[in-house]
Design a protein around this motif. Sequence first.
Motif, PDB file in Angstrom:
ATOM      1  N   ALA A  69      30.674  30.994  -5.766  1.00 56.03           N
ATOM      2  CA  ALA A  69      29.790  31.450  -4.691  1.00 56.03           C
ATOM      3  C   ALA A  69      30.444  31.267  -3.323  1.00 56.03           C
ATOM      4  O   ALA A  69      30.281  32.115  -2.427  1.00 56.03           O
ATOM      5  CB  ALA A  69      28.470  30.678  -4.747  1.00 56.03           C
ATOM      6  N   SER A  70      31.205  30.189  -3.160  1.00 59.78           N
ATOM      7  CA  SER A  70      31.884  29.947  -1.890  1.00 59.78           C
ATOM      8  C   SER A  70      32.934  31.016  -1.617  1.00 59.78           C
ATOM      9  O   SER A  70      33.036  31.545  -0.497  1.00 59.78           O
ATOM     10  CB  SER A  70      32.551  28.557  -1.907  1.00 59.78           C
ATOM     11  OG  SER A  70      31.592  27.536  -2.072  1.00 59.78           O
ATOM     12  N   LEU A  99      31.189  22.461 -11.296  1.00 63.21           N
ATOM     13  CA  LEU A  99      30.974  23.105 -10.003  1.00 63.21           C
ATOM     14  C   LEU A  99      31.616  24.485  -9.915  1.00 63.21           C
ATOM     15  O   LEU A  99      31.841  25.002  -8.833  1.00 63.21           O
ATOM     16  CB  LEU A  99      31.531  22.215  -8.878  1.00 63.21           C
ATOM     17  CG  LEU A  99      30.825  20.876  -8.672  1.00 63.21           C
ATOM     18  CD1 LEU A  99      31.557  20.029  -7.637  1.00 63.21           C
ATOM     19  CD2 LEU A  99      29.379  21.099  -8.237  1.00 63.21           C
ATOM     20  N   TRP A 136      29.411  26.983  -8.011  1.00 63.91           N
ATOM     21  CA  TRP A 136      29.426  26.742  -6.565  1.00 63.91           C
ATOM     22  C   TRP A 136      30.727  27.253  -5.947  1.00 63.91           C
ATOM     23  O   TRP A 136      30.715  27.862  -4.874  1.00 63.91           O
ATOM     24  CB  TRP A 136      29.269  25.247  -6.284  1.00 63.91           C
ATOM     25  CG  TRP A 136      29.523  24.896  -4.858  1.00 63.91           C
ATOM     26  CD1 TRP A 136      28.665  24.996  -3.812  1.00 63.91           C
ATOM     27  CD2 TRP A 136      30.761  24.400  -4.315  1.00 63.91           C
ATOM     28  NE1 TRP A 136      29.271  24.597  -2.640  1.00 63.91           N
ATOM     29  CE2 TRP A 136      30.558  24.227  -2.922  1.00 63.91           C
ATOM     30  CE3 TRP A 136      32.005  24.081  -4.860  1.00 63.91           C
ATOM     31  CZ2 TRP A 136      31.559  23.756  -2.080  1.00 63.91           C
ATOM     32  CZ3 TRP A 136      32.994  23.609  -4.026  1.00 63.91           C
ATOM     33  CH2 TRP A 136      32.775  23.453  -2.657  1.00 63.91           C
ATOM     34  N   GLN A 154      31.215  34.365  -0.871  1.00 63.23           N
ATOM     35  CA  GLN A 154      30.669  34.427   0.491  1.00 63.23           C
ATOM     36  C   GLN A 154      31.736  34.844   1.491  1.00 63.23           C
ATOM     37  O   GLN A 154      31.500  35.684   2.368  1.00 63.23           O
ATOM     38  CB  GLN A 154      30.084  33.063   0.864  1.00 63.23           C
ATOM     39  CG  GLN A 154      29.445  33.027   2.253  1.00 63.23           C
ATOM     40  CD  GLN A 154      28.852  31.660   2.569  1.00 63.23           C
ATOM     41  OE1 GLN A 154      28.869  30.748   1.743  1.00 63.23           O
ATOM     42  NE2 GLN A 154      28.329  31.511   3.767  1.00 63.23           N
TER      43      GLN A 154
END
Length: 520
Positions: free
Chosen positions: A197-198, A191, A194, A201
Amino acid sequence: MAAVALLGLSGWFITGAALAGAAGAGAVATFNYLTPSATIRLFAILRTVSRYLERVAGHEAALAALSRLRPALFRALAKSPPQTALALSAGEASARLVEDVDAIQTLFIRRSAPFALGAGAAVSVGLAALTHPFCAVVIATVMALSVRGGLSIARRHAEPAGRATQTALGRLKDVSSSLAAAVPELRAYGLEAWAEASVAQEADALERARHGVRVAEGQMQAWQSACLAVGTVGALATAVLGGATSPMAALAALVAVTGVEATGGLVQALLQSGSARAALDRLDELPVQDEDVVGRGKPVGARVGVAGLDLDLVPPMRLGLARVSGCGKTSLLERLMRLRPPLPGELRLGGAPVEAADTDMVRDRFAYAAQKVSLLDGSVRQNLALARAEATEAEMWSALEDAVLAARVRESGQGLDMPIGSGGDRLSGGERRRLSLARAYLRPASWLVLDEPTEGLDAATEEQVLRRLDARLRATGQGLIMVSHRAAGLTLCDRVVLVEGQDTSGALRLRLRGGQRELA
């Protein structure tokens, strides 16, 4: 004041000297250049010295306030009700203690901005009035417009963007710290993308908020530049139309420049006011306690009682809590030590309900080694000092010996200064647990509370740890409250309580048994 007078007098002097030179040798011979040149040097020295003193005073005020504020906030978190402290993630708490406190230092550094503006306005208008009364009116009007425009831009753009910046920064640290704590799991389950990307953001949201601050800064600079141009041209035109000499007209133009620049400090403070106000609001959410009233509760005895059981414990008695994981044993311990809100009437300490006792007094009775080990990114010495800062090296080594960790620390060649890495990642899981156990040994308290102290240890190491724990308890006279699902640990206990679950209110269903033989 010195800066305004310096520039105004310099403009007058340079222009006057140029005109005298152009008029010929006779004018030069009669031109007095000694007095104005000496006065210019005086103003230059005054400006330099006073600006230095202003910076020193401002930063000293800010650093002195911050040096008091951060410890006060940390104490507030440590002493606050559990529902308040536990509601803050590590990242959010860090953001408030670091970035939010940094943001409010501008309130101290910029405290002198209105006074600087007042001094600059007084000197600018006063010198301009020597040229022409209307010239003074022009400069005063332009300075007022500069401040008014700065206030408008701050309220409409800078403050919202500053508030958004502080909030976004807190969210970024919250997400980053949460994901950093779970790096092994993220890698194990693939992960990483992910997680990246979190974080990205939240970082994008922070950059958007910071972009808003930069836009507001550009608007303020543009407005100040426009006011500067209008003020300079207006003052020069008024002076010339009013019949002022060329040196006086130059004085008026340059005084207008420094007069508008005098508003710069206040405008800069307005630019940072949004972040500072948002930081203050976030810090005000933390329940800071008055140091004068902390720890003034009635002293609490060491006798422990549990509702529904014929159980009244005093040191050096030893109590074991047993049963399967997830039935609430750790929660019971945390309610006893006021690390969680206690249930009414469930537990007693010193003959009184735990919920009625002073939190500091309650926690002083216990030395705790939690099931979840928390270690500083520092040395063994620094982690042990959390329990008792004044502990001697001999006491630290004794605690490490009893935790069966001294040999490992000696082998490092650095002794107590051996670094353990972030969260103790240079140690094995069992070594981290034993370092936490040694830390609990150093804390002088009536009760030693251990939550699964031998979890993850091999049988031989577990036997050594328990044998030394037994000897240490006999030497210190401390009581023991131990949570364990392993039979070996419960053999040390005089009484064992079986935890059989929880009722709807969260209270535990308990059944009192005897020692290890009866439990078996």
